[in-house]
Design a protein around this motif. Structure first.
Motif, mmCIF file in Angstrom:
data_model
loop_
_atom_site.group_PDB
_atom_site.id
_atom_site.type_symbol
_atom_site.label_atom_id
_atom_site.label_comp_id
_atom_site.label_asym_id
_atom_site.label_seq_id
_atom_site.Cartn_x
_atom_site.Cartn_y
_atom_site.Cartn_z
ATOM 1 N N GLU A 6 0.911 -1.044 0.158
ATOM 2 C CA GLU A 6 0.124 0.188 0.005
ATOM 3 C C GLU A 6 0.732 1.243 -0.003
ATOM 4 O O GLU A 6 1.741 1.180 0.773
ATOM 5 C CB GLU A 6 -0.848 0.066 1.282
ATOM 6 C CG GLU A 6 -1.684 1.307 1.535
ATOM 7 C CD GLU A 6 -2.127 1.358 2.709
ATOM 8 O OE1 GLU A 6 -2.432 2.618 3.002
ATOM 9 O OE2 GLU A 6 -2.397 0.587 3.710
ATOM 10 N N ILE A 7 0.757 2.231 -1.037
ATOM 11 C CA ILE A 7 1.365 3.600 -1.070
ATOM 12 C C ILE A 7 0.510 4.465 -0.760
ATOM 13 O O ILE A 7 -0.503 4.648 -1.398
ATOM 14 C CB ILE A 7 2.112 3.545 -2.274
ATOM 15 C CG1 ILE A 7 2.762 2.238 -2.783
ATOM 16 C CG2 ILE A 7 2.953 4.834 -2.449
ATOM 17 C CD1 ILE A 7 4.021 1.999 -2.117
ATOM 18 N N ALA A 8 1.033 5.338 0.040
ATOM 19 C CA ALA A 8 0.202 6.547 0.569
ATOM 20 C C ALA A 8 0.951 7.487 1.190
ATOM 21 O O ALA A 8 2.276 7.092 1.832
ATOM 22 C CB ALA A 8 -1.166 5.995 1.475
ATOM 23 N N PRO A 9 0.738 8.750 1.265
ATOM 24 C CA PRO A 9 1.451 9.652 2.032
ATOM 25 C C PRO A 9 1.666 9.368 3.662
ATOM 26 O O PRO A 9 0.692 8.677 4.016
ATOM 27 C CB PRO A 9 0.574 11.075 1.820
ATOM 28 C CG PRO A 9 0.020 10.896 0.798
ATOM 29 C CD PRO A 9 -0.462 9.507 0.639
ATOM 30 N N GLY A 98 9.053 -5.809 -5.388
ATOM 31 C CA GLY A 98 7.908 -4.775 -5.864
ATOM 32 C C GLY A 98 7.578 -3.523 -5.097
ATOM 33 O O GLY A 98 6.985 -2.694 -5.762
ATOM 34 N N VAL A 99 8.369 -3.337 -3.998
ATOM 35 C CA VAL A 99 8.145 -2.096 -3.148
ATOM 36 C C VAL A 99 8.678 -1.023 -3.857
ATOM 37 O O VAL A 99 8.052 0.343 -3.847
ATOM 38 C CB VAL A 99 8.562 -2.382 -1.814
ATOM 39 C CG1 VAL A 99 8.386 -1.189 -1.100
ATOM 40 C CG2 VAL A 99 7.860 -3.655 -1.130
ATOM 41 N N GLY A 100 10.035 -1.068 -4.217
ATOM 42 C CA GLY A 100 10.699 -0.035 -4.985
ATOM 43 C C GLY A 100 9.755 0.646 -6.166
ATOM 44 O O GLY A 100 9.612 1.685 -6.454
ATOM 45 N N ARG A 101 9.429 -0.336 -6.947
ATOM 46 C CA ARG A 101 8.630 -0.249 -8.078
ATOM 47 C C ARG A 101 7.424 0.533 -8.036
ATOM 48 O O ARG A 101 7.029 1.456 -8.581
ATOM 49 C CB ARG A 101 8.359 -1.579 -8.971
ATOM 50 C CG ARG A 101 7.554 -1.305 -10.089
ATOM 51 C CD ARG A 101 7.818 -0.541 -11.255
ATOM 52 N NE ARG A 101 9.284 -1.011 -11.823
ATOM 53 C CZ ARG A 101 9.015 -1.343 -13.063
ATOM 54 N NH1 ARG A 101 7.930 -1.488 -13.825
ATOM 55 N NH2 ARG A 101 10.365 -2.126 -13.663
ATOM 56 N N ALA A 102 6.595 0.048 -6.823
ATOM 57 C CA ALA A 102 5.457 0.518 -6.437
ATOM 58 C C ALA A 102 5.674 2.255 -5.940
ATOM 59 O O ALA A 102 4.683 2.943 -6.218
ATOM 60 C CB ALA A 102 4.791 -0.106 -5.292
ATOM 61 N N LEU A 103 6.677 2.297 -5.206
ATOM 62 C CA LEU A 103 7.120 3.769 -4.970
ATOM 63 C C LEU A 103 7.303 4.629 -6.119
ATOM 64 O O LEU A 103 7.078 5.852 -6.197
ATOM 65 C CB LEU A 103 8.162 3.831 -3.881
ATOM 66 C CG LEU A 103 7.691 3.429 -2.407
ATOM 67 C CD1 LEU A 103 9.144 2.897 -1.553
ATOM 68 C CD2 LEU A 103 6.914 4.372 -1.828
ATOM 69 N N ILE A 104 8.109 3.883 -7.020
ATOM 70 C CA ILE A 104 8.363 4.710 -8.238
ATOM 71 C C ILE A 104 7.154 5.016 -9.122
ATOM 72 O O ILE A 104 6.868 6.211 -9.391
ATOM 73 C CB ILE A 104 9.420 4.168 -9.151
ATOM 74 C CG1 ILE A 104 10.701 4.210 -8.521
ATOM 75 C CG2 ILE A 104 9.436 4.718 -10.536
ATOM 76 C CD1 ILE A 104 11.846 3.300 -9.201
ATOM 77 N N ASP A 105 6.337 4.119 -9.112
ATOM 78 C CA ASP A 105 5.054 4.208 -9.908
ATOM 79 C C ASP A 105 4.035 5.233 -9.264
ATOM 80 O O ASP A 105 3.488 6.384 -9.869
ATOM 81 C CB ASP A 105 4.352 3.006 -10.043
ATOM 82 C CG ASP A 105 4.813 1.857 -10.927
ATOM 83 O OD1 ASP A 105 5.806 2.382 -11.761
ATOM 84 O OD2 ASP A 105 4.580 0.982 -10.921
#
Length: 151
Positions: A6-9, A98-105
């Motif tokens: 999950e990516i969020a501020p 996939g965490v780094g990729r998710a943060l870049i996306d």
């Protein structure tokens, strides 16, 4: 890692949980004098809403496992705002998941929402692991040469 992160501020309520990841990022880059109080004060400016940037957190299993720190800045050649992905850090146990990729996306999505010219970042020339990820995103390596002077 089974599920997508999950990516969020970063929320103010979880800010203290982020500080150990910031220190780990600094240790990775061999910072000798990590000052927790200076980090606490410096990075607070990026909590949303912020006019200078944004802290994004990656969460898995209810805990922070990575972060990105975005700086808003400007491109004189494009006469538009740009986003500098200044920090990208993932817990070493979850790298390659996939965490780094998710943060870049997510960072690219924010740059697009803001109408920015581009998302940019730099890495050390010998950080081959990171470069494999960055090369896989479709990003192009800059031809610019970076300089810095100690102030």
């Amino acid at each position: 890692m089974a599920a997508e992160p999950e990516i969020a501020p970063i929320a103010a309520s979880e800010y203290e949980d982020l500080l150990p990841l910031i220190a780990a990022y600094q240790r990775f880059y061999e910072v000798e004098d990590i000052d927790q109080e200076r980090n606490r004060e410096f990075f607070r400016r990026f909590l949303a809403p912020s006019e200078v940037g944004l802290l994004l957190g990656a969460r898995s299993g209810g805990r922070l496992v990575g972060y990105a720190c975005l700086y808003w800045h400007f491109s004189s050649t494009k006469a538009r705002e740009s986003v500098l992905l200044n920090d990208l850090y993932v817990d070493p146990e979850l790298r390659g998941e996939g965490v780094g990729r998710a943060l870049i996306d997510a960072s690219l999505g924010i740059a697009r929402e803001r109408g920015c010219a581009h998302l940019e970042w730099v890495t050390e020339p010998d950080n081959r692991t990171a470069q494999r990820l960055y090369d896989s995103t479709g990003a192009e390596r800059s031809t610019w040469i970076a300089y810095e002077l100690p102030a």
